[in-house]
Structure formats: C-alpha cells, structure tokens
Design a protein around this motif. Structure first.
Motif, short mmCIF file in Angstrom:
data_model
loop_
_atom_site.label_atom_id
_atom_site.label_comp_id
_atom_site.label_asym_id
_atom_site.label_seq_id
_atom_site.Cartn_x
_atom_site.Cartn_y
_atom_site.Cartn_z
N LEU A 191 0.64 -1.23 0.00
CA LEU A 191 -0.01 0.08 0.08
C LEU A 191 0.66 1.33 -0.14
O LEU A 191 0.64 2.29 -0.80
N LYS A 192 1.99 1.23 0.74
CA LYS A 192 2.75 2.21 0.92
C LYS A 192 3.58 2.76 -0.52
O LYS A 192 4.01 3.93 -0.55
N GLN A 193 3.69 1.64 -1.12
CA GLN A 193 4.43 1.64 -2.55
C GLN A 193 3.75 2.12 -3.70
O GLN A 193 4.01 2.92 -4.47
N ASP A 194 2.51 1.56 -3.80
CA ASP A 194 1.70 1.39 -4.98
C ASP A 194 0.42 2.29 -5.31
O ASP A 194 -0.09 2.44 -6.19
N VAL A 195 -0.05 2.78 -3.74
CA VAL A 195 -1.56 3.23 -3.86
C VAL A 195 -1.46 4.60 -3.89
O VAL A 195 -0.74 5.38 -3.18
N PRO A 196 -2.22 5.54 -4.90
CA PRO A 196 -2.21 6.96 -4.95
C PRO A 196 -2.84 7.42 -3.84
O PRO A 196 -3.70 8.17 -4.12
N ILE A 197 -2.15 7.60 -2.78
CA ILE A 197 -2.67 8.24 -1.53
C ILE A 197 -1.62 9.06 -0.96
O ILE A 197 -0.64 8.57 -0.69
N TRP A 198 -2.02 10.42 -0.64
CA TRP A 198 -0.88 11.29 -0.28
C TRP A 198 -1.31 11.84 1.32
O TRP A 198 -2.47 11.88 1.45
N LYS A 199 -0.20 12.12 2.03
CA LYS A 199 -0.67 12.82 3.32
C LYS A 199 0.44 13.99 3.41
O LYS A 199 1.38 13.90 3.19
N ARG A 200 -0.32 14.96 4.13
CA ARG A 200 0.47 16.03 4.55
C ARG A 200 0.62 16.29 6.06
O ARG A 200 -0.55 16.40 6.62
N GLU A 201 1.75 16.28 6.61
CA GLU A 201 1.82 16.62 8.05
C GLU A 201 1.80 18.10 8.51
O GLU A 201 2.51 18.86 7.80
N VAL A 202 0.66 18.39 9.13
CA VAL A 202 0.53 19.73 9.63
C VAL A 202 1.13 20.14 10.90
O VAL A 202 0.58 19.38 11.87
N TYR A 203 2.06 20.97 10.98
CA TYR A 203 2.61 21.33 12.66
C TYR A 203 2.12 22.63 13.03
O TYR A 203 1.52 23.49 12.30
N ASP A 204 2.69 23.07 14.04
CA ASP A 204 2.26 24.23 14.56
C ASP A 204 2.83 25.59 13.72
O ASP A 204 2.26 26.57 13.61
N ASP A 205 3.86 25.01 13.24
CA ASP A 205 4.88 25.90 12.42
C ASP A 205 4.97 25.54 10.93
O ASP A 205 5.83 26.35 10.19
N GLY A 206 3.81 25.09 10.56
CA GLY A 206 3.92 24.77 8.94
C GLY A 206 3.39 23.35 8.55
O GLY A 206 2.74 22.78 9.41
N SER A 207 3.93 22.98 7.40
CA SER A 207 3.37 21.57 6.80
C SER A 207 4.51 21.11 5.93
O SER A 207 5.22 21.93 5.33
N VAL A 208 4.29 19.59 5.68
CA VAL A 208 5.11 19.30 4.59
C VAL A 208 4.45 17.80 4.12
O VAL A 208 3.50 17.22 4.90
N TRP A 209 4.45 17.71 2.86
CA TRP A 209 3.74 16.64 1.99
C TRP A 209 4.96 15.35 2.36
O TRP A 209 6.06 15.47 1.97
N VAL A 210 4.55 14.28 2.84
CA VAL A 210 5.48 13.06 3.31
C VAL A 210 5.92 12.78 1.98
O VAL A 210 4.89 12.19 0.92
N GLY A 211 7.46 12.40 2.05
CA GLY A 211 8.09 11.78 0.86
C GLY A 211 8.44 12.82 -0.01
O GLY A 211 9.17 12.46 -0.95
N LEU A 212 8.28 14.15 0.11
CA LEU A 212 8.67 15.19 -0.76
C LEU A 212 9.43 16.18 0.10
O LEU A 212 10.29 17.15 -0.63
#
Length: 217
Positions: free
Chosen positions: A194-215
């Motif tokens: 699932l982690k390798q092949d499924v087109p689902i993305w996640k963004r981690e949101v923090y108190d001081d910003g955010s990041v798309w996991v893997g980028l």
C-alpha cells in the motif's frame, strides 16, 4: 418540518424499528449519522458500513438534508461488504473483519494505522490525506488479490482521506486464513505494498508549517 428515517434488514433490528420521525432535519448526512448513533447505541456498530439514501438517491456524508426528506439506512447488500475502499468518514475495525470472516478462517489478523501526535521532533496538529480515489481503490483491490493468491487468505483494506487528528485511524486491514501464520504475513505484505503503489498522499501539519510526506521539507 420532520424527516422520515427508514431502516432495513440489520439496521432495522439494531434500531428496533422499521421507521422513525425526526422533528428537525440535521444539517447534513454526517450529522444525521451522529444523531442516530447517539439515539440507538446498537446501531452505532453497523452504521459505518451502511449507505444513506436521501429521497431514493445515495448521498455522501457532506450532503445537506432538507426538511421533509425521506432517508433510508441501507446496510450492505447480500453480495457482501465492499473490501477495498477509500472513504471520507471514520473507520471501524469491524467493517474489515466482517468482510473477511467466515467458516474455516480461524486466524484473523488486523492492522490499524493511526495518526501519530509527533513526527521528526515536531507536534503533529493533523494529517491531511488526499487520494486519486478511483485508481486507489483499484490498486487496493489488485494488492488484495495478489496477497490473497500468494498467502491463501481473504483480504480487506479501507483507507480514509481528509483531515485526521492524532489518534484517528487512517487505514484498517484484515487478513483471514485457516491458520495465523499466513494471515500475519499477508497483513504485513498489504501495508508494505500500500505504501509503495497506492496513490494516497498525506501532509503533516505542525504548529509552524506543514510538509507533504515523501517530498521533504
């Protein structure tokens, strides 16, 4: 104006009635689900696996409800519960366990992936999941079929999208087999694929910003 709620099959048994009237229409289908779960505790277990039809058309959870609407609570049909889904509602382990359970399957192994409250030394406020849903469901089904053939198991995978708070489940997986060992191995294989092949993305949101996991940051 009141709305009419119709219950069928297992939902009727859990609610203890075939119909009821709500004097005020909740603002949305999602709010209706919450109201019905509070009013009928026995219904809470199966309601996440039910679809809701408004005026004889299936409606998403964000659909508004009008006064005077006829609402039907529709359990999974006799063909069985869907096994590979991308949804925008809270997940329940029971839905994947029910989808794979059956006579002769004595080993049922499950995996629940929940949102962590900390990542890379930062407090996580929430995760935001996004998916190319039609392709993601097709890929989940492909993974399930391949793992089932390789390990001799039954597989179900449901993944959630949208904004999730720490502690909420993002994915639930169940694998059932005659014995525990293939079920354990199959469950691990599912989450890795699932982690390798499924087109689902996640963004981690923090108190001081955010990041798309893997980028990266």
């Amino acid at each position: 104006m009141p709305i009419q709620i119709l219950y069928f099959a297992g939902a009727r048994e859990a609610a203890g009635a075939s119909r009821e009237t709500l004097e005020r229409a909740p603002a949305s289908v999602a709010e209706l689900r919450r109201a019905l779960e509070a009013a009928h505790p026995a219904l809470a277990r199966i309601l996440p696996r039910c679809r809701i039809a408004v005026d004889q058309e299936f409606a998403p959870d964000d659909a508004p409800l009008r006064d005077g609407a006829e609402v039907a609570i529709v359990p999974p049909v006799s063909g069985g519960a869907p096994r590979f889904l991308v949804v925008d509602r809270p997940l329940t382990l029971a839905e994947v366990v029910d989808a794979v359970s059956g006579p002769g399957r004595g080993g049922v192994v499950t995996f629940t992936g929940a949102v962590r409250g900390e990542s890379h030394g930062k407090r996580v406020v929430r995760l935001e999941y996004e998916a190319y849903a039609p392709m993601a469901e097709r890929k989940l089904a492909e993974i399930g079929a391949e793992v089932a053939r390789a390990h001799g198991v039954e597989v179900a995978i449901v993944h959630r999208v949208g904004a999730l708070a720490p502690g909420e489940a993002a994915v639930v997986i169940a694998c059932a087999a005659a014995h525990r060992t293939p079920a354990f191995r199959a469950c691990e294989a599912c989450i890795e694929r699932l982690k390798q092949d499924v087109p689902i993305w996640k963004r981690e949101v923090y108190d001081d910003g955010s990041v798309w996991v893997g980028l990266g940051p």
